[in-house]
Design a protein around this motif. Sequence first.
Motif, PDB file in Angstrom:
ATOM      1  N   UNK A 100      -4.703 -20.294  10.480  1.00  0.00           N
ATOM      2  CA  UNK A 100      -4.506 -19.944   9.072  1.00  0.00           C
ATOM      3  C   UNK A 100      -3.037 -19.639   8.821  1.00  0.00           C
ATOM      4  N   UNK A 101      -2.594 -20.033   7.618  1.00  0.00           N
ATOM      5  CA  UNK A 101      -1.254 -19.692   7.140  1.00  0.00           C
ATOM      6  C   UNK A 101      -1.441 -18.797   5.918  1.00  0.00           C
ATOM      7  N   UNK A 102      -1.017 -17.565   6.005  1.00  0.00           N
ATOM      8  CA  UNK A 102      -1.240 -16.636   4.905  1.00  0.00           C
ATOM      9  C   UNK A 102       0.080 -16.311   4.206  1.00  0.00           C
ATOM     10  N   UNK A 103       0.120 -16.576   2.899  1.00  0.00           N
ATOM     11  CA  UNK A 103       1.275 -16.210   2.077  1.00  0.00           C
ATOM     12  C   UNK A 103       0.965 -14.926   1.311  1.00  0.00           C
ATOM     13  N   UNK A 104       1.991 -14.129   1.076  1.00  0.00           N
ATOM     14  CA  UNK A 104       1.797 -12.852   0.380  1.00  0.00           C
ATOM     15  C   UNK A 104       3.125 -12.420  -0.221  1.00  0.00           C
ATOM     16  N   UNK A 105       3.039 -11.546  -1.205  1.00  0.00           N
ATOM     17  CA  UNK A 105       4.234 -10.974  -1.831  1.00  0.00           C
ATOM     18  C   UNK A 105       4.396  -9.523  -1.393  1.00  0.00           C
ATOM     19  N   UNK A 106       5.639  -9.122  -1.226  1.00  0.00           N
ATOM     20  CA  UNK A 106       5.967  -7.723  -0.964  1.00  0.00           C
ATOM     21  C   UNK A 106       6.711  -7.196  -2.184  1.00  0.00           C
ATOM     22  N   UNK A 203       6.220   2.716   1.293  1.00  0.00           N
ATOM     23  CA  UNK A 203       6.421   2.815  -0.152  1.00  0.00           C
ATOM     24  C   UNK A 203       6.446   1.468  -0.845  1.00  0.00           C
ATOM     25  N   UNK A 204       5.768   0.477  -0.264  1.00  0.00           N
ATOM     26  CA  UNK A 204       5.752  -0.880  -0.800  1.00  0.00           C
ATOM     27  C   UNK A 204       4.331  -1.264  -1.216  1.00  0.00           C
ATOM     28  N   UNK A 205       4.223  -2.377  -1.916  1.00  0.00           N
ATOM     29  CA  UNK A 205       2.933  -2.918  -2.311  1.00  0.00           C
ATOM     30  C   UNK A 205       2.858  -4.357  -1.841  1.00  0.00           C
ATOM     31  N   UNK A 206       1.909  -4.656  -0.958  1.00  0.00           N
ATOM     32  CA  UNK A 206       1.660  -6.035  -0.550  1.00  0.00           C
ATOM     33  C   UNK A 206       0.519  -6.572  -1.403  1.00  0.00           C
ATOM     34  N   UNK A 207       0.731  -7.744  -1.979  1.00  0.00           N
ATOM     35  CA  UNK A 207      -0.237  -8.341  -2.896  1.00  0.00           C
ATOM     36  C   UNK A 207      -0.671  -9.702  -2.343  1.00  0.00           C
TER      37      UNK A 207
END
Length: 413
Positions: A100-106, A203-207
């Motif tokens: 699997x290749x997982x993309x995400x935003x920080x 203190x970050x948000x991973x979406x």
Amino acid sequence: MTAEGFLAGRRLQMARGVLLQCVMGGYPAARFYGSDDGDLALVADSQQVHRLPWSDTPRALAICAADEIDGQPCSLSTRAQLKAVLARYAERGLAPVVATELEFYVFAHNPDPGQPFLPPAGLDGRREQGFSAFSVSSNNGLRPFFAEVRACMAALGLPLDTVMHEMGVSQFEINLLHGDALLLADQTFLFKHLLKEVALKHGLTVVCMAKPLAHAAGSSMHIHQSVVDVRSGRNVFNDTDDQPTAAFRHFIGGQQACLADFTALFAPNVNAYQRLFHPYASPNNACWSHDNRAAGLRIPASVPQARRVENRLPGADANPYLAIAASLAAGLYGIEHALEPTPALQGEIEVPDSLALPDTLQSALRRLGRSARARELFGQPFIEGFIASKTLELTSFLDEITPWERRVLGSQI
């Protein structure tokens, strides 16, 4: 559960309906999970019990099978659905190999869902601007976060293949090393959980939404698939002359035959279709092609022994167990029925109507509901329960009026 209770073998039970709980917290009608809503037994997989390295208080996580009280797997469990698909491969002496290749935003901390996501401030105090795909310096402001992500992956036994900055602002991709399909589904689930937890510490948000930002790239969960003969270990997509086999063609043919019916299983949320509506690198089609990112089914450039099929339809929001199960079930269906694919398309792809996929959650759920093939492969209780839960979510979404409607339509006569 307390560590003492777990180690003593105490059984943990859970109401059956929880497997159909929708994302807002509600449930469909009880008839979809049994009117008495009896208990399931959660049986820990002994290979998937992990001390959580990011937790200050000693804690562990155990991935469990959801079994009926009589010991049979519960058909509403997506992990059980994947195991059932793998058992069908095993009956033929085959075993899928998956990556699997997982993309995400920080993003920066975002306590107000009414406000858009913003990239975090870097070491220089500035927020990332523009696209930085594959930049060697673009994630420097996130060094402490990614250092802990890597350390936690190592502690959980998650083998990291590659990590890179993707096309979106503060968007990243991590590839897990290929292997057994159930193991990769477990690892993908653990990795997404890890990302969220470590981000909170920093203190970050991973979406992991499929499309968290307008006018920016969506986030995918591409699935790379090959199949090996258990006895010989040979990739059955490649013959002794390093040419593609009939099994390779039939696997693609099965994917093409099933992708439209299964779209809701790969794109289970309304936001997923925001990603698929913008088709660059997120192709909403069942075309196949050699090394062409405009095709829903891409054959990556590789040595012949690594011949594989990449399913590019799932978004980062997809359930990894269900997405992998659906993709592998489609491929096996093609092998079992000797389905031939359409000719490969190259260059600028014009998608024929026969290979177009549903482009809204409404249409995807209708297509799934009409699919005899889906009921055959996953069982009527699962398909009907899934549709019931997702219909609740869709209704909740349609009950809201968006800022666009107020902004653009509010002044109309």
